[in-house]
Design an enzyme around this catalytic site. Structure first.
Site, PDB file in Angstrom:
ATOM      1  N   TYR A 138      57.923 -30.621 -36.626  1.00 29.75           N
ATOM      2  CA  TYR A 138      56.862 -30.001 -36.214  1.00 29.75           C
ATOM      3  C   TYR A 138      58.174 -28.300 -38.038  1.00 29.75           C
ATOM      4  O   TYR A 138      57.922 -28.293 -38.276  1.00 29.75           O
ATOM      5  CB  TYR A 138      56.477 -30.034 -35.415  1.00 29.75           C
ATOM      6  N   ARG A 191      46.221 -26.466 -48.966  1.00 28.53           N
ATOM      7  CA  ARG A 191      46.844 -25.262 -47.789  1.00 28.53           C
ATOM      8  C   ARG A 191      47.576 -25.921 -46.894  1.00 28.53           C
ATOM      9  O   ARG A 191      47.047 -25.977 -45.632  1.00 28.53           O
ATOM     10  CB  ARG A 191      45.714 -24.167 -47.810  1.00 28.53           C
ATOM     11  N   ASN A 490      52.369 -21.532 -30.622  1.00 25.21           N
ATOM     12  CA  ASN A 490      52.251 -22.779 -31.149  1.00 25.21           C
ATOM     13  C   ASN A 490      51.458 -24.381 -30.942  1.00 25.21           C
ATOM     14  O   ASN A 490      50.821 -23.885 -29.488  1.00 25.21           O
ATOM     15  CB  ASN A 490      53.571 -23.410 -30.864  1.00 25.21           C
TER      16      ASN A 490
END
Length: 614
Positions: A138, A191, A490
């Site tokens: 991630y 994006r 997160n």
């Protein structure tokens, strides 16, 4: 005509006929297998795959953990070395292998290869080593993987639906082999994190998100589907890159683009049902809010950049109350950035402030925002106050210089969601410390290279008094005899648990209260020790427990508000949630009723396990 031996003569038409029969037979067998998977709702059962294909299927492969009986019965005896290894031994070997790589991208590639080879081993490794491996699968490493996607692309994973497929999107969706998809993460790549338009290379984001769905919330991998809507890219570097894997054209916009996304949403529901969860990820600001407003009351959908980011940020704000001793309503908020992440945080903060007794207008009055044109002021010459921005525009003289705005507003909470690296300068951090006993600074932009400031800068320029969190991981900060371990805000604390609770309760539409429930649940999980260490979040290793707690709270809320569609109501929410989670551990590859044929198969003595050294 041609001869085989002295007597046999076969025509080419006969051969063609036999070939056609064989092709049809294979088609029927494949259809039968597909039908079985429709009926069971699960992956192929081990008995349907024999021989080398059993080792090549990552869902069935157990490496050297196959027992002698399994190897012989499945037809893989002799296809592997004689050694038998438990899953625990394999996990230890994988840990050592990952750590031997120096570059994070190489670690990412190793884990990708492991995922392609042995699904259960990959997810168990990830779930048991969240703190070490989540930054690899991630943020921040996934950002680099997206930038290098054309170079590292090896094996199909997920669906690439292009604008050229308009009118046939449902047919493309049907090509995905799994019939029981329940969770989808979709992006158009416009994006990606703070990196901008990466087009089809953005596939790394849905893949990484869904890996966390399984590792952190126990979603079954075959129920997850990553998708890229490839409508082109405006990134000229990619268009000229010979390694780029997407459409080589400028982005499609306007009505054609909207019709394409509409057809995609309809196709998903037609294929997988109305309750299929669709998570929007990394769409451009101008489309993200539009699609959220357009689809939230028609589909089971949310936008993680808006709502997930908002939820984890508000969770940190709620936890900070225990450090400052103040209510949220006692603060003045200043945002650097007014995009989807910043607006999402502001909107959910408003809801939290309303819960403390403020009116909607009073709550919005406490929030100030700055975009690329400066302070959001009603009368600023640039205008550009479209969409949700207008709710936070103030009747104040326009100011462009951010440091001057900080001095003018004197916020107690500074939140960065701008992808403007280094925007929180030492002077600005010193200013925050000058008019706050415990200034709160959230540098949420990611990857790490885009953060508004580092943890070290935040602590050193406030004399260690800052309450800090970031969007990407930072290491510990040592100041004199004090060591701080800043927490990472997160989204992984939020979206896996929210998605699990939504799907298990059968909620049709996801409202903002659900995300506020998730914020409160995570904030309650923060211990006094966590706060003393400088973290507003529980350890990353506890995210699995957070996900289950969030899911249970959402289930209670759904049944209380009568928005659940799965009945009867479970008597034990936790047991209900845990009973639907993926099992990372190897299971027997033969039915319990398996009977050995006569004569008995050869027995051999397994080797004794050995302890690996790093």
């Amino acid at each position: 005509m041609f001869a085989l031996g002295p007597r046999v003569v076969i025509s080419r038409s006969a051969i063609a006929g036999q070939k056609a029969v064989l092709v049809e037979t294979l088609r029927v067998l494949k259809a039968d297998e597909t039908q079985k998977r429709h009926v069971t709702g699960d992956i192929i059962s081990p008995g349907q795959v024999l021989g080398i294909e059993h080792l090549r299927d990552p869902r069935l492969n157990k490496g050297l953990a196959f027992t002698l009986e399994e190897r012989q019965a499945l037809g893989i005896h002799g296809l592997q070395p004689a050694r038998f290894k438990s899953q625990e031994e394999q996990i230890e070997l994988c840990r050592i292998s990952v750590e031997r790589y120096q570059e994070d991208l190489n670690k990412y590639l190793y884990l990708t290869e492991l995922h392609d080879r042995n699904e259960k081993l990959f997810f168990r490794l990830l779930s048991e080593n969240i703190e070490r491996l989540m930054p690899i699968v991630y943020t921040p490493t996934v950002g680099l993987a997206c930038q290098k996607f054309g170079l590292i692309y090896r094996r199909p994973r997920g669906l690439f639906i292009t604008i050229n497929d308009i009118g046939h999107v449902y047919e493309v969706i049907k090509n995905w082999p799994e019939p029981n998809v329940k969770a989808i993460v979709v992006t158009d790549g416009e994006r990606i994190l703070g990196l901008g338009d990466l087009g089809a290379c953005g596939m790394g984001i849905p893949v990484g998100k869904l890996a966390l769905y399984t590792a952190l919330a126990g979603f079954k991998p075959h129920e997850c589907l990553p998708i890229v809507l490839d409508v082109g890219t405006n990134n000229q570097t990619l268009l000229e890159d010979p390694l780029y894997v997407g459409l080589r054209q400028k982005r499609t916009t306007g009505k054609l683009y909207d019709d394409f996304v509409d057809e995609f949403m309809e196709g998903i529901v037609k294929r997988y049902g109305q309750n299929t969860l669709i998570q929007f990820e990394d769409f451009g600001n101008h489309n993200a809010f539009r699609f959220l407003d357009k689809y939230r009351e028609e589909y089971c959908t949310f936008n993680d950049d808006i709502q997930g980011t908002a939820s984890v940020a508000v969770s940190g704000l709620l936890a900070s109350k225990r450090v400052t001793g103040k209510n949220l309503s006692d603060n003045k908020f200043l945002f650097l950035g007014a995009g989807e992440a910043a607006i999402g945080i502001a909107d959910l903060t408003v809801k939290a402030l309303e819960n403390e007794g403020l009116s909607l207008e009073e709550a919005r009055d406490r929030i100030w925002m700055v975009d690329i044109d400066g302070l959001l002021a009603v009368d600023r010459p640039e205008g550009n106050l479209e969409g949700h921005k207008k709710f936070y525009a103030k009747k104040h003289a326009p100011i462009k210089d951010f440091a001057a705005i900080v001095q003018e507003i004197k916020p107690s909470i500074l939140i960065g969601a701008s992808a403007a690296a280094g925007a929180f300068t030492p002077e600005i951090l010193e200013s925050m410390a000058s008019f706050n006993e415990r200034p709160i600074v959230f540098a949420l932009s990611n990857p790490t290279s885009k953060a508004e400031c580092t943890a070290e800068q935040a602590y050193f320029n406030t004399g260690g008094r800052v309450i800090f969190c970031s969007g990407s991981p930072f290491g510990k900060v040592v100041m004199g005899d004090k060591t701080y371990y800043p927490g990472q805000g997160n989204n992984a604390y939020i979206f896996p648990g929210v998605s699990l609770g939504v799907l298990l309760s059968g909620i049709h539409h996801i409202n903002e209260q659900i995300f506020l429930i998730a914020s409160e649940t995570v904030a309650e999980s923060v211990s006094e020790d966590d706060l003393a260490r400088g973290s507003l979040y529980p350890p990353l290793s506890s995210i699995k427990e957070c996900s289950v707690n969030i899911a249970c709270r959402i289930l209670e809320y759904a049944y209380q508000e009568r928005i659940a569609s799965v009945y009867p109501k479970p008597k034990d929410m936790r047991k209900y949630v845990e009973s639907h989670q993926y099992n990372y551990n190897y299971e027997p590859s033969l039915p319990q009723t398996w009977q050995w044929p006569n004569p008995p198969y050869i027995k051999t003595k397994p080797m004794e396990p050995i302890k690996l050294k790093a």
